[in-house]
Design a protein around this motif. Sequence first.
Motif, PDB file in Angstrom:
ATOM      1  N   PHE A 174       0.847  -1.170   0.000  1.00 18.63           N
ATOM      2  CA  PHE A 174       0.000   0.000   0.000  1.00 18.63           C
ATOM      3  C   PHE A 174       0.888   1.227   0.000  1.00 18.63           C
ATOM      4  O   PHE A 174       2.021   1.195   0.438  1.00 18.63           O
ATOM      5  CB  PHE A 174      -0.938   0.021   1.214  1.00 18.63           C
ATOM      6  N   THR A 175       0.361   2.299  -0.537  1.00 20.81           N
ATOM      7  CA  THR A 175       1.143   3.516  -0.689  1.00 20.81           C
ATOM      8  C   THR A 175       1.217   4.279   0.627  1.00 20.81           C
ATOM      9  O   THR A 175       0.207   4.503   1.282  1.00 20.81           O
ATOM     10  CB  THR A 175       0.520   4.418  -1.770  1.00 20.81           C
ATOM     11  N   SER A 176       2.407   4.620   1.021  1.00 20.16           N
ATOM     12  CA  SER A 176       2.605   5.390   2.240  1.00 20.16           C
ATOM     13  C   SER A 176       3.875   6.199   2.056  1.00 20.16           C
ATOM     14  O   SER A 176       4.688   5.901   1.190  1.00 20.16           O
ATOM     15  CB  SER A 176       2.718   4.464   3.453  1.00 20.16           C
ATOM     16  N   GLY A 177       4.043   7.207   2.879  1.00 19.31           N
ATOM     17  CA  GLY A 177       5.189   8.075   2.702  1.00 19.31           C
ATOM     18  C   GLY A 177       6.499   7.397   3.000  1.00 19.31           C
ATOM     19  O   GLY A 177       6.674   6.787   4.042  1.00 19.31           O
ATOM     20  N   LEU A 178       7.449   7.469   2.086  1.00 21.86           N
ATOM     21  CA  LEU A 178       8.798   6.980   2.290  1.00 21.86           C
ATOM     22  C   LEU A 178       9.706   8.162   2.559  1.00 21.86           C
ATOM     23  O   LEU A 178       9.387   9.310   2.241  1.00 21.86           O
ATOM     24  CB  LEU A 178       9.296   6.238   1.047  1.00 21.86           C
ATOM     25  N   SER A 179      10.850   7.875   3.144  1.00 21.98           N
ATOM     26  CA  SER A 179      11.817   8.951   3.333  1.00 21.98           C
ATOM     27  C   SER A 179      12.421   9.327   1.986  1.00 21.98           C
ATOM     28  O   SER A 179      12.106   8.743   0.963  1.00 21.98           O
ATOM     29  CB  SER A 179      12.925   8.476   4.281  1.00 21.98           C
ATOM     30  N   ASP A 180      13.292  10.287   2.016  1.00 25.27           N
ATOM     31  CA  ASP A 180      13.939  10.710   0.779  1.00 25.27           C
ATOM     32  C   ASP A 180      14.982   9.696   0.303  1.00 25.27           C
ATOM     33  O   ASP A 180      15.500   9.815  -0.798  1.00 25.27           O
ATOM     34  CB  ASP A 180      14.619  12.073   0.970  1.00 25.27           C
ATOM     35  N   HIS A 181      15.291   8.698   1.145  1.00 23.97           N
ATOM     36  CA  HIS A 181      16.278   7.693   0.755  1.00 23.97           C
ATOM     37  C   HIS A 181      15.626   6.657  -0.148  1.00 23.97           C
ATOM     38  O   HIS A 181      14.472   6.283   0.027  1.00 23.97           O
ATOM     39  CB  HIS A 181      16.839   6.998   2.004  1.00 23.97           C
ATOM     40  N   ALA A 182      16.373   6.176  -1.112  1.00 26.33           N
ATOM     41  CA  ALA A 182      15.867   5.133  -1.992  1.00 26.33           C
ATOM     42  C   ALA A 182      15.777   3.814  -1.234  1.00 26.33           C
ATOM     43  O   ALA A 182      16.577   3.544  -0.332  1.00 26.33           O
ATOM     44  CB  ALA A 182      16.793   4.981  -3.198  1.00 26.33           C
ATOM     45  N   VAL A 183      14.788   3.010  -1.597  1.00 19.22           N
ATOM     46  CA  VAL A 183      14.660   1.686  -1.006  1.00 19.22           C
ATOM     47  C   VAL A 183      15.790   0.818  -1.532  1.00 19.22           C
ATOM     48  O   VAL A 183      16.037   0.737  -2.740  1.00 19.22           O
ATOM     49  CB  VAL A 183      13.295   1.058  -1.365  1.00 19.22           C
ATOM     50  N   THR A 184      16.510   0.173  -0.625  1.00 11.49           N
ATOM     51  CA  THR A 184      17.588  -0.728  -1.008  1.00 11.49           C
ATOM     52  C   THR A 184      17.213  -2.151  -0.604  1.00 11.49           C
ATOM     53  O   THR A 184      16.506  -2.369   0.378  1.00 11.49           O
ATOM     54  CB  THR A 184      18.917  -0.335  -0.336  1.00 11.49           C
ATOM     55  N   ILE A 185      17.688  -3.117  -1.389  1.00 18.72           N
ATOM     56  CA  ILE A 185      17.365  -4.519  -1.154  1.00 18.72           C
ATOM     57  C   ILE A 185      18.624  -5.251  -0.716  1.00 18.72           C
ATOM     58  O   ILE A 185      19.680  -5.128  -1.338  1.00 18.72           O
ATOM     59  CB  ILE A 185      16.799  -5.184  -2.421  1.00 18.72           C
ATOM     60  N   THR A 186      18.499  -6.012   0.375  1.00 16.83           N
ATOM     61  CA  THR A 186      19.609  -6.788   0.915  1.00 16.83           C
ATOM     62  C   THR A 186      19.202  -8.249   1.012  1.00 16.83           C
ATOM     63  O   THR A 186      18.120  -8.556   1.534  1.00 16.83           O
ATOM     64  CB  THR A 186      20.010  -6.281   2.317  1.00 16.83           C
ATOM     65  N   ARG A 187      20.061  -9.111   0.505  1.00 21.51           N
ATOM     66  CA  ARG A 187      19.821 -10.552   0.654  1.00 21.51           C
ATOM     67  C   ARG A 187      20.368 -10.963   2.017  1.00 21.51           C
ATOM     68  O   ARG A 187      21.575 -10.933   2.247  1.00 21.51           O
ATOM     69  CB  ARG A 187      20.511 -11.335  -0.464  1.00 21.51           C
ATOM     70  N   VAL A 188      19.491 -11.341   2.938  1.00 18.68           N
ATOM     71  CA  VAL A 188      19.881 -11.574   4.329  1.00 18.68           C
ATOM     72  C   VAL A 188      20.147 -13.045   4.622  1.00 18.68           C
ATOM     73  O   VAL A 188      20.759 -13.369   5.642  1.00 18.68           O
ATOM     74  CB  VAL A 188      18.816 -11.030   5.296  1.00 18.68           C
ATOM     75  N   ALA A 189      19.666 -13.940   3.761  1.00 20.71           N
ATOM     76  CA  ALA A 189      19.886 -15.374   3.932  1.00 20.71           C
ATOM     77  C   ALA A 189      19.553 -16.046   2.606  1.00 20.71           C
ATOM     78  O   ALA A 189      19.135 -15.379   1.652  1.00 20.71           O
ATOM     79  CB  ALA A 189      19.021 -15.935   5.062  1.00 20.71           C
ATOM     80  N   ASP A 190      19.733 -17.351   2.542  1.00 20.86           N
ATOM     81  CA  ASP A 190      19.399 -18.064   1.331  1.00 20.86           C
ATOM     82  C   ASP A 190      17.905 -17.922   1.042  1.00 20.86           C
ATOM     83  O   ASP A 190      17.064 -18.289   1.851  1.00 20.86           O
ATOM     84  CB  ASP A 190      19.745 -19.552   1.483  1.00 20.86           C
ATOM     85  N   ARG A 191      17.576 -17.301  -0.110  1.00 24.93           N
ATOM     86  CA  ARG A 191      16.202 -17.079  -0.551  1.00 24.93           C
ATOM     87  C   ARG A 191      15.401 -16.190   0.395  1.00 24.93           C
ATOM     88  O   ARG A 191      14.188 -16.322   0.508  1.00 24.93           O
ATOM     89  CB  ARG A 191      15.483 -18.419  -0.746  1.00 24.93           C
ATOM     90  N   GLN A 192      16.080 -15.258   1.063  1.00 23.14           N
ATOM     91  CA  GLN A 192      15.398 -14.275   1.898  1.00 23.14           C
ATOM     92  C   GLN A 192      16.011 -12.903   1.662  1.00 23.14           C
ATOM     93  O   GLN A 192      17.232 -12.758   1.635  1.00 23.14           O
ATOM     94  CB  GLN A 192      15.502 -14.640   3.385  1.00 23.14           C
ATOM     95  N   TRP A 193      15.132 -11.891   1.497  1.00 21.88           N
ATOM     96  CA  TRP A 193      15.564 -10.532   1.223  1.00 21.88           C
ATOM     97  C   TRP A 193      14.835  -9.555   2.139  1.00 21.88           C
ATOM     98  O   TRP A 193      13.684  -9.808   2.542  1.00 21.88           O
ATOM     99  CB  TRP A 193      15.263 -10.145  -0.238  1.00 21.88           C
ATOM    100  N   HIS A 194      15.498  -8.440   2.449  1.00 22.35           N
ATOM    101  CA  HIS A 194      14.872  -7.335   3.160  1.00 22.35           C
ATOM    102  C   HIS A 194      14.928  -6.089   2.283  1.00 22.35           C
ATOM    103  O   HIS A 194      15.922  -5.851   1.590  1.00 22.35           O
ATOM    104  CB  HIS A 194      15.589  -7.039   4.476  1.00 22.35           C
ATOM    105  N   ALA A 195      13.837  -5.306   2.327  1.00 21.80           N
ATOM    106  CA  ALA A 195      13.834  -3.976   1.724  1.00 21.80           C
ATOM    107  C   ALA A 195      14.066  -2.969   2.838  1.00 21.80           C
ATOM    108  O   ALA A 195      13.369  -2.993   3.861  1.00 21.80           O
ATOM    109  CB  ALA A 195      12.498  -3.716   1.034  1.00 21.80           C
ATOM    110  N   LEU A 196      15.038  -2.101   2.647  1.00 23.27           N
ATOM    111  CA  LEU A 196      15.419  -1.134   3.681  1.00 23.27           C
ATOM    112  C   LEU A 196      15.175   0.281   3.198  1.00 23.27           C
ATOM    113  O   LEU A 196      15.526   0.633   2.077  1.00 23.27           O
ATOM    114  CB  LEU A 196      16.894  -1.306   4.053  1.00 23.27           C
TER     115      LEU A 196
END
Length: 263
Positions: free
Chosen positions: A6-28
């Motif tokens: 759903f649409t909500s306010g994000l900060s001015d920073h771009a969303v970055t994606i990190t692979r945190v484990a095998d077949r698991q990712w976080h959006a930061l």
Amino acid sequence: MNTKPFTSGLSDHAVTITRVADRQWHALDDDLVVGRGHAQHRPDGRLFVSIDAWHTAAFDRLAEVMPAQLPAPLYTVVDEADVELTAGWRRAGFTIRRREWEYAVPTDPRLTGLDAVLPPPGVTIVPAGEADEGLLRAVDRAIRDEVEATVGWQSMPAEVIPRPAGDTIVDPSKYAVAAAPDRYLGLFRVVTVVRPRIGLVAVRSGEQRRGIARALLAHALGRLHDSGYTEAWTEVHESNRAASALFEGIGARPMSSNLELVR
């Protein structure tokens, strides 16, 4: 589990994606986790992905990065009523492959009309937990081969219960079977976690239209009713008119539909 973006306010920073484990990712977003992605092989070998995101931007970035790091094809399942989530996956290049209806199935024989149903002559119903494992595996293999030779087993509802590689019988104690003197003719699987799920009802092609499936249903639903369950649930592929007719004929109600998408 998929949760719609759903649409909500994000900060001015771009969303970055990190692979945190095998077949698991976080959006930061500025070191705050605003989405999670996960990939998992189903028992049939296909790779399914899911995303739980707080913002549309986080969903879209995860849906962009994950496929680039995973082998194709990729699959996902969404509730058809969730238009926004479906649109998110379609933006990521996924297309609709199939639709499954989820049915609520009554167990009371006074509602199903199965109270007087008996198996055809020469056929007996063997309750769950009492089937011969060798004959059970033989009928399961025969039915799977018949389906694979026609519409293909992947047209059946997705099998989500973990099982060892190459073993198509999840737990022999979960299967009731229709038996002839020398072999099994059909099988019925119910798995209960929170509520009973009818995972499979199938009859050998040469034995169909004899009332064997209805006899298996009468037995299994009667057992569930005696155990205190008022309803079970099951999924039926929209093209499987015979299965839809079977369940609707005993008072099952379509409650929702799921879409399987593929990229």
